[in-house]
Write a protein that holds these residues in place. Structure first.
Motif, PDB file in Angstrom:
ATOM      1  N   LEU A  22       0.842  -1.200   0.000  1.00 14.88           N
ATOM      2  CA  LEU A  22       0.000   0.000   0.000  1.00 14.88           C
ATOM      3  C   LEU A  22       0.877   1.250   0.000  1.00 14.88           C
ATOM      4  O   LEU A  22       0.667   2.178  -0.787  1.00 14.88           O
ATOM      5  CB  LEU A  22      -0.910  -0.018   1.228  1.00 14.88           C
ATOM      6  N   PHE A  23       1.871   1.251   0.861  1.00 18.84           N
ATOM      7  CA  PHE A  23       2.832   2.354   0.936  1.00 18.84           C
ATOM      8  C   PHE A  23       3.527   2.544  -0.412  1.00 18.84           C
ATOM      9  O   PHE A  23       3.591   3.650  -0.947  1.00 18.84           O
ATOM     10  CB  PHE A  23       3.857   2.054   2.042  1.00 18.84           C
ATOM     11  N   ALA A  24       4.022   1.443  -0.982  1.00 20.31           N
ATOM     12  CA  ALA A  24       4.735   1.515  -2.259  1.00 20.31           C
ATOM     13  C   ALA A  24       3.828   2.028  -3.380  1.00 20.31           C
ATOM     14  O   ALA A  24       4.259   2.859  -4.193  1.00 20.31           O
ATOM     15  CB  ALA A  24       5.289   0.136  -2.623  1.00 20.31           C
ATOM     16  N   LEU A  25       2.598   1.557  -3.430  1.00 19.36           N
ATOM     17  CA  LEU A  25       1.677   2.002  -4.475  1.00 19.36           C
ATOM     18  C   LEU A  25       1.396   3.503  -4.367  1.00 19.36           C
ATOM     19  O   LEU A  25       1.333   4.199  -5.376  1.00 19.36           O
ATOM     20  CB  LEU A  25       0.365   1.223  -4.411  1.00 19.36           C
ATOM     21  N   LEU A  26       1.228   3.991  -3.162  1.00 22.95           N
ATOM     22  CA  LEU A  26       0.962   5.425  -2.994  1.00 22.95           C
ATOM     23  C   LEU A  26       2.197   6.266  -3.299  1.00 22.95           C
ATOM     24  O   LEU A  26       2.083   7.361  -3.845  1.00 22.95           O
ATOM     25  CB  LEU A  26       0.429   5.717  -1.598  1.00 22.95           C
ATOM     26  N   ALA A  86       2.189  10.256   6.515  1.00 22.59           N
ATOM     27  CA  ALA A  86       3.231  11.179   6.952  1.00 22.59           C
ATOM     28  C   ALA A  86       4.286  11.389   5.864  1.00 22.59           C
ATOM     29  O   ALA A  86       4.714  12.518   5.612  1.00 22.59           O
ATOM     30  CB  ALA A  86       3.894  10.673   8.230  1.00 22.59           C
ATOM     31  N   VAL A  87       4.684  10.312   5.199  1.00 19.03           N
ATOM     32  CA  VAL A  87       5.729  10.405   4.172  1.00 19.03           C
ATOM     33  C   VAL A  87       5.222  11.100   2.913  1.00 19.03           C
ATOM     34  O   VAL A  87       5.908  11.935   2.329  1.00 19.03           O
ATOM     35  CB  VAL A  87       6.290   9.001   3.844  1.00 19.03           C
ATOM     36  N   THR A  88       4.006  10.759   2.489  1.00 17.63           N
ATOM     37  CA  THR A  88       3.474  11.327   1.242  1.00 17.63           C
ATOM     38  C   THR A  88       2.866  12.712   1.438  1.00 17.63           C
ATOM     39  O   THR A  88       2.612  13.416   0.472  1.00 17.63           O
ATOM     40  CB  THR A  88       2.381  10.418   0.638  1.00 17.63           C
ATOM     41  N   LYS A  89       2.605  13.080   2.681  1.00 15.17           N
ATOM     42  CA  LYS A  89       1.937  14.358   2.995  1.00 15.17           C
ATOM     43  C   LYS A  89       0.564  14.436   2.329  1.00 15.17           C
ATOM     44  O   LYS A  89       0.047  15.499   2.034  1.00 15.17           O
ATOM     45  CB  LYS A  89       2.788  15.564   2.567  1.00 15.17           C
ATOM     46  N   MET A  90      -0.009  13.275   2.096  1.00 14.98           N
ATOM     47  CA  MET A  90      -1.304  13.194   1.428  1.00 14.98           C
ATOM     48  C   MET A  90      -2.424  13.531   2.405  1.00 14.98           C
ATOM     49  O   MET A  90      -2.426  13.076   3.543  1.00 14.98           O
ATOM     50  CB  MET A  90      -1.494  11.774   0.886  1.00 14.98           C
TER      51      MET A  90
END
Length: 181
Positions: free
Chosen positions: A20-24, A95-99
């Motif tokens: 999920l993390f990788a796809l985003l 947190a990483v993507t700031k989405m």
């Protein structure tokens, strides 16, 4: 037993959360068009580890026999750990993507409702509900349990299926010593 619960739960949570993390990250923070199908498929694959854990417990530790409730509770415990890990992975992803997922989801939902031809009065009411959702979703104390509730029902179903199937010692019996695998 605790080691089995933690190790299988951690593995299942990571198997659902890391892709999920990788796809985003690959989509630069934008939710994929078929995100729900992809997400639940990943959860189902990851939670297949519940079946593996219950079968190993039955075959390796209990002599090929396990009752429904112990098998079901083992599956639920693993699913609970997996849910915690999955929700934590989602928090890291945000947190990483700031989405701002709440805003993105609300926009998409309103656009779909508008495209379906929902009357303006209902759209206005829906927009107010979506504003409240965005405010609530911005709070991690609201978002974390909500995220856990995405994967936990899948874990419940997999745990039920594993317990129901594996309580029968003739279902996928353990290989006998000396027999070819």
């Amino acid at each position: 037993m605790l080691k089995k619960i933690l190790s299988f739960g951690l593995a299942a949570g990571l198997l659902a959360g890391v892709p999920l993390f990788a796809l985003l990250i690959l989509n630069r923070g934008a939710p994929p068009e078929h995100g729900m199908v992809i997400g639940y498929t990943l959860m189902l694959i990851a939670l297949s580890l519940v079946f593996v854990a219950v079968k190993r417990r039955r075959d390796d530790e209990l002599g090929g026999v396990i009752r429904f409730w112990p098998a079901f509770l083992l599956g639920l415990a693993i699913s609970g750990v997996a849910s915690l890990v999955y929700a934590a992975a989602w928090e890291v992803t945000l947190a990483v993507t700031k989405m701002d997922f709440g805003t993105e989801w609300a926009k998409m939902y309103l656009a779909q409702s508008r495209a379906k031809g929902l009357p303006e009065a209902e759209l206005a009411k829906l927009a107010a509900e979506m504003d409240e959702f965005k405010r609530n979703y911005a709070n991690p104390l609201y978002r974390f349990p909500m995220t856990m509730c995405e994967i936990l029902p899948v874990g419940l179903l997999v745990s039920l299926a594993a317990a129901a199937l594996l309580r029968n010692p003739r279902f996928m019996p353990a290989p006998r010593p000396g027999s070819p695998r």
